[in-house]
Design an enzyme around this catalytic site. Structure first.
Site, PDB file in Angstrom:
ATOM      1  CG  HIS A  24      -0.769  -0.401   2.450  1.00  0.00           C
ATOM      2  ND1 HIS A  24       0.221   0.169   3.179  1.00  0.00           N
ATOM      3  CD2 HIS A  24      -1.333  -1.309   3.263  1.00  0.00           C
ATOM      4  CE1 HIS A  24       0.266  -0.373   4.384  1.00  0.00           C
ATOM      5  NE2 HIS A  24      -0.663  -1.284   4.451  1.00  0.00           N
ATOM      6  CG  HIS A  78      -3.215  -6.448  12.687  1.00  0.00           C
ATOM      7  ND1 HIS A  78      -4.226  -5.530  12.607  1.00  0.00           N
ATOM      8  CD2 HIS A  78      -2.255  -6.030  11.804  1.00  0.00           C
ATOM      9  CE1 HIS A  78      -3.889  -4.588  11.731  1.00  0.00           C
ATOM     10  NE2 HIS A  78      -2.706  -4.872  11.224  1.00  0.00           N
ATOM     11  CD  GLU A  80      -3.050  -3.725   7.009  1.00  0.00           C
ATOM     12  OE1 GLU A  80      -2.398  -3.442   8.026  1.00  0.00           O
ATOM     13  OE2 GLU A  80      -2.938  -3.116   5.921  1.00  0.00           O
ATOM     14  CG  ASP A  82      -0.792  -7.734   6.347  1.00  0.00           C
ATOM     15  OD1 ASP A  82      -1.844  -7.325   6.857  1.00  0.00           O
ATOM     16  OD2 ASP A  82       0.322  -7.298   6.670  1.00  0.00           O
ATOM     17  CG  HIS A 145      -0.739  -0.880  11.137  1.00  0.00           C
ATOM     18  ND1 HIS A 145      -1.102  -1.628  10.060  1.00  0.00           N
ATOM     19  CD2 HIS A 145      -0.699   0.403  10.717  1.00  0.00           C
ATOM     20  CE1 HIS A 145      -1.259  -0.858   9.012  1.00  0.00           C
ATOM     21  NE2 HIS A 145      -1.015   0.363   9.377  1.00  0.00           N
ATOM     22  CG  ASP A 164       1.249  -4.963  11.452  1.00  0.00           C
ATOM     23  OD1 ASP A 164       1.618  -5.962  10.825  1.00  0.00           O
ATOM     24  OD2 ASP A 164       0.252  -4.286  11.128  1.00  0.00           O
ATOM     25  CE1 TYR A 192       6.342  -3.962   9.045  1.00  0.00           C
ATOM     26  CE2 TYR A 192       6.304  -2.780  11.125  1.00  0.00           C
ATOM     27  CZ  TYR A 192       5.782  -3.741  10.279  1.00  0.00           C
ATOM     28  OH  TYR A 192       4.695  -4.476  10.668  1.00  0.00           O
ATOM     29  CG  HIS A 225       5.024  -7.974   8.387  1.00  0.00           C
ATOM     30  ND1 HIS A 225       4.472  -8.591   7.290  1.00  0.00           N
ATOM     31  CD2 HIS A 225       4.048  -7.184   8.900  1.00  0.00           C
ATOM     32  CE1 HIS A 225       3.220  -8.195   7.148  1.00  0.00           C
ATOM     33  NE2 HIS A 225       2.937  -7.345   8.110  1.00  0.00           N
TER      34      HIS A 225
HETATM   35 FE1  FEO Z   1      -1.235  -3.965   9.715  1.00  0.00          FE
HETATM   36 FE2  FEO Z   1       0.909  -6.482   8.660  1.00  0.00          FE
HETATM   37  O1  FEO Z   1      -0.716  -5.541   8.853  1.00  0.00           O
END
Ligand code: FEO
Length: 397
Positions: A24, A78, A80, A82, A145, A164, A192, A225
């Site tokens: 994004h 989370h 989101e 991903d 996040h 995150d 990041y 991540h």
């Molecule tokens: Fe806020 Fe890795 O997603």
């Protein structure tokens, strides 16, 4: 990438995304990973899933350890996509006894997947659950996040599964911080932070204070991540403390977009002035620099001198893109100044000043506008602007 036992009976079962390049708007030039963790206990628990498209990797990894239908609990730290886009398929396959999430997590899971009949179990900060030999404590981390985010902490192992936070977009076959070059890793962690966490820096400060207050002992941080902090969990906590304070260094950036090189000539002259005053200065031409790399440099820069030629009564489009992106990330404690060439109307400098003021930069100067091509005198004014910014910054840092 096969599963990796990160601690006894706790496995990384995620997926490596070698080929993603845009997250994004953030240029992830080294790919990323979607980390999920499987904890084997009386209640077998999966922490997070991975991005849709990587279902095969997740299930293959889980199957190397256990039949996925044996999973009892799923923790959604989370929502989101991903991390959660496979929750529906995992829920269907596994039929978990419980899906743990924050209150906002439940709301957001419903808003994403519109499924009322999952076995939601809402948890909040301080709640803990027993899995058998191990327990899991939850810490809500709103806006790190998303509003739904939370950490899962396993006290027996001093393991923090941090969603995150503390991550890096970095695809590697290695899984731990001590297996890669630390400066490379910290560089990606900073990128990041600057591109994802920066707007929530106040909340990072509060979270770090909370961690200290409850005396949370951490030997390992496993983000969703990138690499797991095994050797240096203290280092990334230290960096988050520093980055979230947004303290500026004696460092200035000259960022410009130029139509026929006049604005570029001005940028070079400003750089000259900065260098004369001994500031660490970096120059970015938007024709060749990606917004997310520039934001990484913005993280600890004390001054931003921003230039654009005027096009159709506005700034050049790549500068508009950068400033739009930057404004959303809310960098703090910056000195600002603007410059640019124009043909007949010359609005770009004023527009840049307005956006810098909106971002609460200390705008030092009305800025320098030059019609068509700068004269030696104009360039001298640019050198002086660089010197003025550097001297002001020196007093401030
Ligand atoms: Fe806020 Fe890795 O997603």
């Amino acid at each position: 990438m096969p599963p990796v036992e990160i601690l006894k009976d706790i496995y990384w079962v995620g997926a490596i995304d070698w080929n993603i390049r845009d997250f994004h708007g953030y240029s992830v030039d080294r790919g990323t990973s979607y980390n999920a963790f499987l904890l084997m206990d009386d209640k077998i628990t999966l922490f997070d899933t991975v991005k849709k498209g990587f279902k095969g990797n997740l299930l293959e990894n889980i199957r190397k350890i256990i039949d996925p239908t044996k999973i009892d609990y799923v923790v959604v730290n989370h929502v989101e996509m991903d991390h959660s886009s496979l929750v529906p398929e995992i829920a269907e396959l596994v039929q978990p006894e419980k899906i743990f999430c924050s209150e906002m997590g439940k709301k957001n899971l419903l808003a994403h997947f519109h499924t009322e009949n999952w076995p939601y179990e809402v948890v909040k900060t301080g709640d803990s659950i027993s899995l058998g030999k191990r327990t899991v404590q939850f810490i809500e981390t709103r806006m790190l996040h998303w509003p739904d985010s939370m950490f899962s902490y396993i006290p027996g192992d001093r393991l923090l599964i941090s969603s995150d936070a503390f991550g890096q977009h970095l695809a590697t076959t290695e899984r731990f911080d001590d297996e890669v070059d630390l400066s490379l890793l910290l560089g990606h962690a900073a990128k990041y932070y600057a591109n994802i966490i920066l707007p929530y820096s106040n909340l990072v400060q509060k979270l770090l204070a909370q961690v200290k207050e409850i005396n949370l002992a951490v030997d390992m941080i496993a983000p969703d991540h990138g690499l797991i902090w095994r050797k240096n969990p203290g280092k990334i906590l230290e960096c988050y403390d520093e980055w979230s304070q947004q303290r500026s260094k004696f460092k200035a950036l000259v960022i410009y977009d130029t139509m026929w090189h006049s604005t570029e000539m001005m940028a070079q002259a400003i750089m000259e002035g900065l260098v004369e005053e001994g500031v660490s200065a970096r120059s970015f031409d938007l024709a060749v620099s990606h917004r997310s790399d520039i934001i990484t440099e913005v993280l600890d820069a004390g001054a931003l001198i921003i230039g654009s030629s005027t096009l159709n009564n506005g700034m050049l489009p790549q500068m508009a893109d950068l400033l739009h992106y930057m404004r959303g990330l809310r960098p703090a404690n910056k000195i600002g100044a603007a410059f640019g060439s124009y043909g007949w109307s010359g609005e770009a400098v004023k527009l840049i000043n307005t956006i810098m003021e909106e971002m609460k930069f200390r705008v030092l100067d009305p800025g320098i506008r030059v019609q068509y091509v700068p004269t030696q005198d104009d360039l001298k004014k640019c050198v002086d602007l660089g010197r003025k910014v550097a001297r002001t910054l020196k007093e401030q840092v």
